[in-house]
Design a protein around this motif. Structure first.
Motif, PDB file in Angstrom:
ATOM      1  N   SER A 424       0.832  -1.195   0.000  1.00 34.63           N
ATOM      2  CA  SER A 424       0.000   0.000   0.000  1.00 34.63           C
ATOM      3  C   SER A 424       0.874   1.256   0.000  1.00 34.63           C
ATOM      4  CB  SER A 424      -0.967  -0.071   1.171  1.00 34.63           C
ATOM      5  OG  SER A 424      -0.733   0.956   2.057  1.00 34.63           O
ATOM      6  N   VAL A 425       0.377   2.254  -0.706  1.00 33.67           N
ATOM      7  CA  VAL A 425       1.140   3.499  -0.878  1.00 33.67           C
ATOM      8  C   VAL A 425       0.693   4.502   0.182  1.00 33.67           C
ATOM      9  CG1 VAL A 425       1.565   5.408  -2.459  1.00 33.67           C
ATOM     10  CG2 VAL A 425       1.414   3.075  -3.333  1.00 33.67           C
ATOM     11  N   VAL A 426       1.640   5.026   0.931  1.00 33.54           N
ATOM     12  CA  VAL A 426       1.310   5.946   2.016  1.00 33.54           C
ATOM     13  C   VAL A 426       1.186   7.378   1.505  1.00 33.54           C
ATOM     14  CG1 VAL A 426       2.054   6.785   4.280  1.00 33.54           C
ATOM     15  CG2 VAL A 426       2.536   4.433   3.611  1.00 33.54           C
ATOM     16  N   ALA A 427       2.053   7.767   0.566  1.00 38.35           N
ATOM     17  CA  ALA A 427       1.973   9.114  -0.016  1.00 38.35           C
ATOM     18  C   ALA A 427       2.650   9.081  -1.381  1.00 38.35           C
ATOM     19  CB  ALA A 427       2.692  10.125   0.884  1.00 38.35           C
ATOM     20  N   THR A 428       2.274  10.017  -2.242  1.00 37.20           N
ATOM     21  CA  THR A 428       2.945  10.076  -3.545  1.00 37.20           C
ATOM     22  C   THR A 428       3.218  11.529  -3.908  1.00 37.20           C
ATOM     23  OG1 THR A 428       1.218  10.496  -5.166  1.00 37.20           O
ATOM     24  CG2 THR A 428       1.288   8.297  -4.258  1.00 37.20           C
ATOM     25  N   ALA A 429       4.207  11.733  -4.759  1.00 33.18           N
ATOM     26  CA  ALA A 429       4.494  13.079  -5.256  1.00 33.18           C
ATOM     27  C   ALA A 429       5.068  12.979  -6.656  1.00 33.18           C
ATOM     28  CB  ALA A 429       5.499  13.775  -4.343  1.00 33.18           C
ATOM     29  N   GLN A 430       4.664  13.932  -7.498  1.00 36.25           N
ATOM     30  CA  GLN A 430       5.268  13.996  -8.826  1.00 36.25           C
ATOM     31  C   GLN A 430       5.494  15.452  -9.174  1.00 36.25           C
ATOM     32  OE1 GLN A 430       3.408  12.153 -12.528  1.00 36.25           O
ATOM     33  NE2 GLN A 430       3.762  14.261 -13.172  1.00 36.25           N
ATOM     34  N   GLY A 431       6.712  15.777  -9.574  1.00 38.69           N
ATOM     35  CA  GLY A 431       6.978  17.157  -9.983  1.00 38.69           C
ATOM     36  C   GLY A 431       6.336  17.395 -11.331  1.00 38.69           C
ATOM     37  N   SER A 432       6.017  18.641 -11.675  1.00 40.24           N
ATOM     38  CA  SER A 432       5.340  18.870 -12.942  1.00 40.24           C
ATOM     39  C   SER A 432       6.295  18.683 -14.114  1.00 40.24           C
ATOM     40  CB  SER A 432       4.707  20.256 -12.982  1.00 40.24           C
ATOM     41  OG  SER A 432       5.723  21.208 -12.857  1.00 40.24           O
ATOM     42  N   SER A 433       7.595  18.544 -13.844  1.00 37.10           N
ATOM     43  CA  SER A 433       8.527  18.234 -14.928  1.00 37.10           C
ATOM     44  C   SER A 433       8.356  16.782 -15.367  1.00 37.10           C
ATOM     45  CB  SER A 433       9.963  18.464 -14.463  1.00 37.10           C
ATOM     46  OG  SER A 433      10.313  17.510 -13.494  1.00 37.10           O
ATOM     47  N   GLU A 434       7.624  16.014 -14.603  1.00 36.11           N
ATOM     48  CA  GLU A 434       7.353  14.602 -14.917  1.00 36.11           C
ATOM     49  C   GLU A 434       8.624  13.786 -15.091  1.00 36.11           C
ATOM     50  OE1 GLU A 434       4.187  13.671 -17.693  1.00 36.11           O
ATOM     51  OE2 GLU A 434       3.766  15.807 -17.876  1.00 36.11           O
ATOM     52  N   LEU A 435       9.628  14.148 -14.342  1.00 34.01           N
ATOM     53  CA  LEU A 435      10.903  13.454 -14.451  1.00 34.01           C
ATOM     54  C   LEU A 435      11.028  12.390 -13.378  1.00 34.01           C
ATOM     55  CD1 LEU A 435      13.090  14.643 -16.344  1.00 34.01           C
ATOM     56  CD2 LEU A 435      14.337  15.203 -14.274  1.00 34.01           C
ATOM     57  N   ASN A 436      10.163  12.500 -12.406  1.00 32.69           N
ATOM     58  CA  ASN A 436      10.318  11.695 -11.200  1.00 32.69           C
ATOM     59  C   ASN A 436       8.936  11.512 -10.569  1.00 32.69           C
ATOM     60  OD1 ASN A 436      10.334  11.455  -8.308  1.00 32.69           O
ATOM     61  ND2 ASN A 436      12.421  12.219  -8.204  1.00 32.69           N
ATOM     62  N   ILE A 437       8.552  10.264 -10.338  1.00 30.53           N
ATOM     63  CA  ILE A 437       7.351  10.010  -9.531  1.00 30.53           C
ATOM     64  C   ILE A 437       7.826   9.298  -8.274  1.00 30.53           C
ATOM     65  CG2 ILE A 437       5.084   8.907  -9.397  1.00 30.53           C
ATOM     66  CD1 ILE A 437       5.048   8.764 -12.437  1.00 30.53           C
ATOM     67  N   SER A 438       7.491   9.866  -7.125  1.00 30.19           N
ATOM     68  CA  SER A 438       7.945   9.277  -5.867  1.00 30.19           C
ATOM     69  C   SER A 438       6.776   8.724  -5.074  1.00 30.19           C
ATOM     70  CB  SER A 438       8.644  10.325  -5.007  1.00 30.19           C
ATOM     71  OG  SER A 438       9.722  10.889  -5.703  1.00 30.19           O
ATOM     72  N   VAL A 439       6.993   7.596  -4.444  1.00 33.71           N
ATOM     73  CA  VAL A 439       5.973   7.058  -3.544  1.00 33.71           C
ATOM     74  C   VAL A 439       6.615   6.717  -2.207  1.00 33.71           C
ATOM     75  CG1 VAL A 439       4.505   6.083  -5.342  1.00 33.71           C
ATOM     76  CG2 VAL A 439       6.305   4.678  -4.379  1.00 33.71           C
ATOM     77  N   ALA A 440       5.865   6.969  -1.129  1.00 26.04           N
ATOM     78  CA  ALA A 440       6.322   6.534   0.198  1.00 26.04           C
ATOM     79  C   ALA A 440       5.562   5.255   0.533  1.00 26.04           C
ATOM     80  CB  ALA A 440       6.042   7.619   1.228  1.00 26.04           C
ATOM     81  N   ILE A 441       6.308   4.261   1.001  1.00 28.09           N
ATOM     82  CA  ILE A 441       5.699   2.982   1.375  1.00 28.09           C
ATOM     83  C   ILE A 441       6.279   2.538   2.712  1.00 28.09           C
ATOM     84  CG2 ILE A 441       5.313   2.135  -0.994  1.00 28.09           C
ATOM     85  CD1 ILE A 441       7.985   0.571  -0.562  1.00 28.09           C
ATOM     86  N   LYS A 442       5.693   1.485   3.295  1.00 31.01           N
ATOM     87  CA  LYS A 442       6.265   0.965   4.548  1.00 31.01           C
ATOM     88  C   LYS A 442       7.657   0.420   4.269  1.00 31.01           C
ATOM     89  CE  LYS A 442       2.583   0.065   7.597  1.00 31.01           C
ATOM     90  NZ  LYS A 442       1.342  -0.045   6.786  1.00 31.01           N
ATOM     91  N   ARG A 443       8.547   0.627   5.226  1.00 32.58           N
ATOM     92  CA  ARG A 443       9.928   0.220   5.034  1.00 32.58           C
ATOM     93  C   ARG A 443      10.054  -1.277   4.801  1.00 32.58           C
ATOM     94  NH1 ARG A 443      14.912   1.270   9.086  1.00 32.58           N
ATOM     95  NH2 ARG A 443      16.501   0.834   7.533  1.00 32.58           N
ATOM     96  N   GLU A 444       9.207  -2.045   5.491  1.00 34.86           N
ATOM     97  CA  GLU A 444       9.309  -3.513   5.357  1.00 34.86           C
ATOM     98  C   GLU A 444       8.945  -3.972   3.935  1.00 34.86           C
ATOM     99  OE1 GLU A 444       6.573  -3.560   8.490  1.00 34.86           O
ATOM    100  OE2 GLU A 444       4.918  -4.386   7.309  1.00 34.86           O
ATOM    101  N   ASP A 445       8.267  -3.113   3.177  1.00 37.53           N
ATOM    102  CA  ASP A 445       7.880  -3.487   1.808  1.00 37.53           C
ATOM    103  C   ASP A 445       8.923  -3.084   0.761  1.00 37.53           C
ATOM    104  OD1 ASP A 445       5.449  -4.520   2.596  1.00 37.53           O
ATOM    105  OD2 ASP A 445       4.389  -2.609   2.360  1.00 37.53           O
ATOM    106  N   LEU A 446      10.011  -2.425   1.204  1.00 36.77           N
ATOM    107  CA  LEU A 446      10.907  -1.793   0.233  1.00 36.77           C
ATOM    108  C   LEU A 446      11.479  -2.757  -0.812  1.00 36.77           C
ATOM    109  CD1 LEU A 446      12.455   0.653  -0.856  1.00 36.77           C
ATOM    110  CD2 LEU A 446      14.234   0.207   0.825  1.00 36.77           C
ATOM    111  N   ASN A 447      12.079  -3.858  -0.339  1.00 34.55           N
ATOM    112  CA  ASN A 447      12.720  -4.760  -1.297  1.00 34.55           C
ATOM    113  C   ASN A 447      11.725  -5.353  -2.280  1.00 34.55           C
ATOM    114  OD1 ASN A 447      15.099  -4.221  -0.129  1.00 34.55           O
ATOM    115  ND2 ASN A 447      15.635  -6.339   0.370  1.00 34.55           N
ATOM    116  N   LYS A 448      10.580  -5.766  -1.723  1.00 37.88           N
ATOM    117  CA  LYS A 448       9.546  -6.352  -2.571  1.00 37.88           C
ATOM    118  C   LYS A 448       9.068  -5.313  -3.591  1.00 37.88           C
ATOM    119  CE  LYS A 448       5.082  -8.444  -1.629  1.00 37.88           C
ATOM    120  NZ  LYS A 448       4.182  -8.635  -0.487  1.00 37.88           N
TER     121      LYS A 448
END
Ligand code: ASP
Ligand code: MG
Length: 477
Positions: A424-448
């Motif tokens: 599950s995604v906790v938060a997301t952000a995308q700059g309007s340059s559309e160069l980068n989409i970032s999502v925050a997730i639980k740390r335990e899910d990182l590798n998966k």
């Protein structure tokens, strides 16, 4: 002019330096004008800093560690077969004598200034580069040793000198580029106008290479390191990560903001201004194509260039009906953070304006909460805004690439990969340059999550099949 930079692991010992020689002499056959920028033997900068701290805290063992560093360099000289170079040995002796004197002073006054630390920590580059230049000459590759303190001028900001480009460029232009002679330049070190030694900050040798290249309008910089280039993801977390063949400066900067340690953003700046392309190459695997970084990158077959991540962040959320339609809330919020000197990694606010969330490093979490709760004290008392809500143990993943611009379906693909794997995604952000989409997730899910996203963007046509054979006798055999 070609500028080559070899990092610490590439010049770690005599064997590695022999490989460096092969690389440089091969390139020299086709490019007569070459400047080589060298780091200290791997680990030496850390050791020198440790020795300084030991001396400052009156730990007598500092002398032993200094002797070990000296012996390491002498062993390297012997193994390279250049122990007959009397001038080289004199240089080594004088350097260690100067170090011993200075450290004795540190020991006596129990004080280590940033000025002294620059002098000590920069000796690693002076030693390694002097040795490498001597070895090149021994192998009949005509080379001159260039002490960068004579060509790179900085202010007196010890620990991370700010470069005076006007003087620096003039000096580089007159010192480097004599035809057919290889200039072997110390990375990392610099000096003030009055000649006092400074450094460009940790990892500064890449910066040295970019400064030199920009000053002489080099046609290319090659950063020789210990990986096959910029990889699509962190190989320690994603086994199937592979090198990206080409990317733009902007993509490279986006990737390195997120922990891909191959290059630091400020390093590229001088190269970028002059449009000098950068090659990331592997000393341990010179025939690998490496990563080519320039203004344009070939479009490539993939929708994104890479995935990077920050392991451990904290998400803070300011929430409340008192925020909706009110001007100046975010200004006050981020002002409070700025006053507390807290760096924000990711920011997001939904258009309902009911919440603003942002991510910071774990150590900044509590100071950030305090600063903001104080800034909104009145609203919190009046129950217009809730006290800041803190969510620890999160990671941020970013998918990066200029191809994402105006390209529908990328976030769909990203969220689908996460959703399918129950992340599950906790938060997301995308700059309007559309160069980068970032999502925050639980740390335990990182590798998966990293593996799922990598699979979906880069390996969608490759299916992994696990085959198990169970049984005894024939099958077991
Ligand atoms: N030797 C210096 C350091 O370790 C500079 C460099 O390697 O780039 O920070
Ligand atoms: Mg280094």
């Amino acid at each position: 002019m070609l500028v080559l930079k070899f990092g610490g692991t590439s010049v770690a010992n005599a064997n590695r330096i022999t490989d460096v020689f092969s690389i440089v002499s091969n390139l020299h056959k086709k490019n007569k004008k070459i400047a080589v920028v060298c780091s200290a033997l791997s680990g030496v900068t850390d050791d020198l800093i440790r020795v300084s701290r030991m001396a400052a805290s009156r730990d007598d063992d500092y002398k032993k560690v200094l002797t070990i560093i000296r012996q390491r360099h002498l062993a390297c000289i012997r193994e390279l077969g250049i122990a007959k170079d009397k001038e080289l040995l004199l240089f080594i002796d004088e350097s260690f004598d100067a170090l011993a004197d200075l450290l004795h002073g540190v020991y006596l006054v129990k004080e280590l200034s940033t000025r002294t630390l620059d002098f000590v920590s920069g000796q690693g580059e002076l030693l390694s580069t002097r040795i490498i230049a001597s070895y090149f000459n021994h192998k009949k590759l005509k080379s001159i040793f260039i002490d960068a303190r004579k060509i790179i001028v900085t202010d007196e900001n010890f620990g991370a000198g700010v470069v005076d480009f006007k003087n620096t460029n003039l000096r580089i232009q007159s010192a480097i580029g004599k035809s057919n002679t290889v200039s072997v330049v110390t990375g990392f070190v610099s000096a003030t106008l009055s000649g006092e030694m400074t450094t460009l900050g940790r990892g500064g040798s890449d910066y040295t290479a970019a400064i030199v290249a920009a000053a002489v309008h080099a046609k290319e910089i090659q950063i020789w390191t210990d990986v096959d280039g910029v990889l699509t993801a962190d190989p320690r977390k994603v086994k199937k990560a592979f090198p990206v063949s080409s990317m733009t400066y902007t993509e490279a900067m986006e990737m390195s903001h997120f922990g891909a340690k191959v290059i630091h953003p400020p390093t590229i700046q001088p190269a970028l201004e002059k449009n000098i392309p950068l090659y990331i190459k592997n000393t341990f695997n010179p025939s690998a194509p490496g990563t080519y970084i320039s203004v344009n990158s070939s479009d490539g077959d993939y929708l994104i260039k890479g995935i990077s991540s920050i392991d451990d962040v904290i998400l803070l959320t300011l929430e409340g009906s008192g925020m909706v339609g009110v001007a100046g809330i975010s200004a006050r919020l981020f002002n409070a953070l700025a006053q507390a000197k807290i760096n924000v990694i990711l920011i997001t606010q939904g258009s309902s304006e009911h919440t603003i969330s942002f991510a910071v490093k774990p150590a900044d979490g509590m100071p950030a909460k305090k600063a903001i709760d104080a800034a909104f004290e009145l609203e919190i008392k009046a129950k217009m805004i809730e006290p800041v809500y803190v969510e620890p143990n999160l990671s941020i993943i970013a998918v990066i690439g200029e191809n994402m611009r105006h390209q529908p379906g990328i976030s769909g693909k990203l969220f689908q990969a996460l959703g399918k794997n129950g992340i599950s995604v906790v938060a997301t952000a995308q700059g309007s340059s559309e160069l980068n989409i970032s999502v925050a997730i639980k740390r335990e899910d990182l590798n998966k999550a990293l593996n799922a996203i990598h699979q979906s963007f880069f390996l969608s046509d490759i299916k992994t099949v696990n085959v198990f054979l169970v049984g005894v006798g024939l099958i077991g055999g």
